[in-house]
Design a protein around this motif. Sequence first.
Motif, PDB file in Angstrom:
ATOM      1  N   VAL A   1       1.099  -1.401  -0.061  1.00  0.00           N
ATOM      2  CA  VAL A   1       0.009   0.094  -0.095  1.00  0.00           C
ATOM      3  C   VAL A   1       1.050   1.602   0.053  1.00  0.00           C
ATOM      4  CG1 VAL A   1      -1.614   1.371   0.885  1.00  0.00           C
ATOM      5  CG2 VAL A   1      -1.759  -1.416   1.245  1.00  0.00           C
ATOM      6  N   ARG A   2       0.620   2.406  -1.085  1.00  0.00           N
ATOM      7  CA  ARG A   2       1.584   3.415  -0.772  1.00  0.00           C
ATOM      8  C   ARG A   2       0.042   4.402   0.170  1.00  0.00           C
ATOM      9  NH1 ARG A   2       5.356   5.441  -3.102  1.00  0.00           N
ATOM     10  NH2 ARG A   2       5.076   4.051  -4.965  1.00  0.00           N
ATOM     11  N   ARG A   3       0.726   5.129   1.321  1.00  0.00           N
ATOM     12  CA  ARG A   3      -0.002   6.276   1.683  1.00  0.00           C
ATOM     13  C   ARG A   3       0.973   7.364   2.027  1.00  0.00           C
ATOM     14  NH1 ARG A   3      -4.434   5.261   6.823  1.00  0.00           N
ATOM     15  NH2 ARG A   3      -5.171   7.755   6.782  1.00  0.00           N
ATOM     16  N   ALA A   4       0.994   8.044   2.337  1.00  0.00           N
ATOM     17  CA  ALA A   4       1.439   9.867   1.677  1.00  0.00           C
ATOM     18  C   ALA A   4       2.908   9.140   1.460  1.00  0.00           C
ATOM     19  CB  ALA A   4       1.553  10.269   3.497  1.00  0.00           C
ATOM     20  N   GLY A   5       2.584   8.665  -0.309  1.00  0.00           N
ATOM     21  CA  GLY A   5       4.329   8.849  -0.984  1.00  0.00           C
ATOM     22  C   GLY A   5       5.259   7.425  -0.055  1.00  0.00           C
ATOM     23  N   GLN A   6       4.350   7.038   1.269  1.00  0.00           N
ATOM     24  CA  GLN A   6       5.512   5.812   1.983  1.00  0.00           C
ATOM     25  C   GLN A   6       4.576   4.792   1.593  1.00  0.00           C
ATOM     26  OE1 GLN A   6       8.039   6.359   3.830  1.00  0.00           O
ATOM     27  NE2 GLN A   6       8.697   3.780   4.126  1.00  0.00           N
ATOM     28  N   VAL A   7       6.086   3.613   1.213  1.00  0.00           N
ATOM     29  CA  VAL A   7       5.445   2.040   0.806  1.00  0.00           C
ATOM     30  C   VAL A   7       5.123   1.231   2.117  1.00  0.00           C
ATOM     31  CG1 VAL A   7       6.155   0.356  -0.489  1.00  0.00           C
ATOM     32  CG2 VAL A   7       5.811   2.809  -1.595  1.00  0.00           C
ATOM     33  N   TYR A   8       4.386   0.582   2.420  1.00  0.00           N
ATOM     34  CA  TYR A   8       4.641  -0.497   3.197  1.00  0.00           C
ATOM     35  C   TYR A   8       3.638  -1.582   2.656  1.00  0.00           C
ATOM     36  CZ  TYR A   8       3.483   4.163   5.867  1.00  0.00           C
ATOM     37  OH  TYR A   8       3.679   5.407   6.171  1.00  0.00           O
TER      38      TYR A   8
ATOM     39  N   LEU B   1      -4.473   0.008  10.824  1.00  0.00           N
ATOM     40  CA  LEU B   1      -3.878   1.081  10.675  1.00  0.00           C
ATOM     41  C   LEU B   1      -2.406   0.323   9.320  1.00  0.00           C
ATOM     42  CD1 LEU B   1      -2.901   2.808  14.169  1.00  0.00           C
ATOM     43  CD2 LEU B   1      -4.932   2.861  12.326  1.00  0.00           C
ATOM     44  N   ILE B   2      -2.953   1.304   8.214  1.00  0.00           N
ATOM     45  CA  ILE B   2      -1.842   1.340   6.993  1.00  0.00           C
ATOM     46  C   ILE B   2      -0.178   1.868   7.966  1.00  0.00           C
ATOM     47  CG2 ILE B   2      -0.964   2.237   5.287  1.00  0.00           C
ATOM     48  CD1 ILE B   2      -3.741   2.685   4.257  1.00  0.00           C
ATOM     49  N   GLU B   3      -0.002   2.158   8.323  1.00  0.00           N
ATOM     50  CA  GLU B   3       1.301   3.004   9.170  1.00  0.00           C
ATOM     51  C   GLU B   3       1.650   1.978   9.600  1.00  0.00           C
ATOM     52  OE1 GLU B   3      -1.443   6.326   7.599  1.00  0.00           O
ATOM     53  OE2 GLU B   3      -1.052   4.476   9.021  1.00  0.00           O
ATOM     54  N   ASN B   4       1.410   0.974  10.236  1.00  0.00           N
ATOM     55  CA  ASN B   4       1.837   0.040  11.521  1.00  0.00           C
ATOM     56  C   ASN B   4       1.343  -1.701  11.645  1.00  0.00           C
ATOM     57  OD1 ASN B   4      -0.251   0.586  13.203  1.00  0.00           O
ATOM     58  ND2 ASN B   4       1.043   1.540  14.554  1.00  0.00           N
ATOM     59  N   GLY B   5       0.064  -1.958  10.989  1.00  0.00           N
ATOM     60  CA  GLY B   5      -0.569  -2.824  10.729  1.00  0.00           C
ATOM     61  C   GLY B   5      -1.436  -3.021  12.122  1.00  0.00           C
ATOM     62  N   GLU B   6      -1.224  -2.639  12.197  1.00  0.00           N
ATOM     63  CA  GLU B   6      -2.102  -2.578  14.123  1.00  0.00           C
ATOM     64  C   GLU B   6      -3.596  -2.350  13.872  1.00  0.00           C
ATOM     65  OE1 GLU B   6      -3.243  -0.958  18.332  1.00  0.00           O
ATOM     66  OE2 GLU B   6      -1.968   0.263  17.266  1.00  0.00           O
ATOM     67  N   CYS B   7      -4.428  -3.181  14.482  1.00  0.00           N
ATOM     68  CA  CYS B   7      -5.710  -3.706  14.133  1.00  0.00           C
ATOM     69  C   CYS B   7      -5.958  -2.815  15.122  1.00  0.00           C
ATOM     70  CB  CYS B   7      -6.516  -5.117  14.548  1.00  0.00           C
ATOM     71  SG  CYS B   7      -7.615  -5.338  14.110  1.00  0.00           S
TER      72      CYS B   7
ATOM     73  N   GLU C   1       9.756  -6.103   5.633  1.00  0.00           N
ATOM     74  CA  GLU C   1      11.094  -5.060   5.756  1.00  0.00           C
ATOM     75  C   GLU C   1      10.223  -4.915   3.531  1.00  0.00           C
ATOM     76  OE1 GLU C   1      15.497  -4.754   4.828  1.00  0.00           O
ATOM     77  OE2 GLU C   1      14.606  -6.140   6.344  1.00  0.00           O
ATOM     78  N   CYS C   2      11.044  -3.754   3.740  1.00  0.00           N
ATOM     79  CA  CYS C   2      10.961  -2.724   2.159  1.00  0.00           C
ATOM     80  C   CYS C   2      11.652  -2.441   2.115  1.00  0.00           C
ATOM     81  CB  CYS C   2       9.192  -2.695   1.955  1.00  0.00           C
ATOM     82  SG  CYS C   2       8.277  -1.448   2.413  1.00  0.00           S
ATOM     83  N   ALA C   3      11.856  -1.237   0.789  1.00  0.00           N
ATOM     84  CA  ALA C   3      12.778   0.106   0.429  1.00  0.00           C
ATOM     85  C   ALA C   3      12.124  -0.008  -1.111  1.00  0.00           C
ATOM     86  CB  ALA C   3      13.862  -0.279   0.378  1.00  0.00           C
ATOM     87  N   GLU C   4      12.183   1.159  -1.669  1.00  0.00           N
ATOM     88  CA  GLU C   4      12.551   2.186  -2.203  1.00  0.00           C
ATOM     89  C   GLU C   4      13.039   2.571  -3.022  1.00  0.00           C
ATOM     90  OE1 GLU C   4       8.549   4.405  -4.912  1.00  0.00           O
ATOM     91  OE2 GLU C   4       8.436   4.387  -2.849  1.00  0.00           O
ATOM     92  N   ASP C   5      13.818   2.521  -4.353  1.00  0.00           N
ATOM     93  CA  ASP C   5      14.469   3.635  -4.729  1.00  0.00           C
ATOM     94  C   ASP C   5      14.202   3.312  -6.697  1.00  0.00           C
ATOM     95  OD1 ASP C   5      15.362   1.169  -6.908  1.00  0.00           O
ATOM     96  OD2 ASP C   5      17.249   0.551  -5.010  1.00  0.00           O
TER      97      ASP C   5
END
Length: 109
Positions: A28-35, A73-79, A93-97
């Motif tokens: 998922v991409r939220r506020a430019g960040q990939v999760y 939550l998209i940002e940390n996966g908490e139910c 774990e992810c990264a974007e380049d």
Amino acid sequence: MKYLCDSAALIEGKSIGFDVDALKVLAVRRAGQVYVYANRCPHRGVPLEWQADEFLDASASLIQCATHGALFLIENGECVAGPCEGKSLRAIECAEDTRGIWINPAARD
């Protein structure tokens, strides 16, 4: 790290499912960040999507389990609502380049 997809494939407010080395994940991409999370509800271990690449609630602000309606939550996966409240999705774990989005499927807890 394993290549997941081109950065342009994951647009803001959308989700995509992938199968990488027999590990099903959602991105998922939220506020430019990939999760990226394992595509597995912590309540019953079932996949989260209600149809291909549909992991988000109607507002696209939470990840939703199609089976139980649990919200994460998209940002940390908490139910934050549902039968697994207080538990979390397993983050990958992810990264974007400049070449795209990458994950480390071997980094499992």
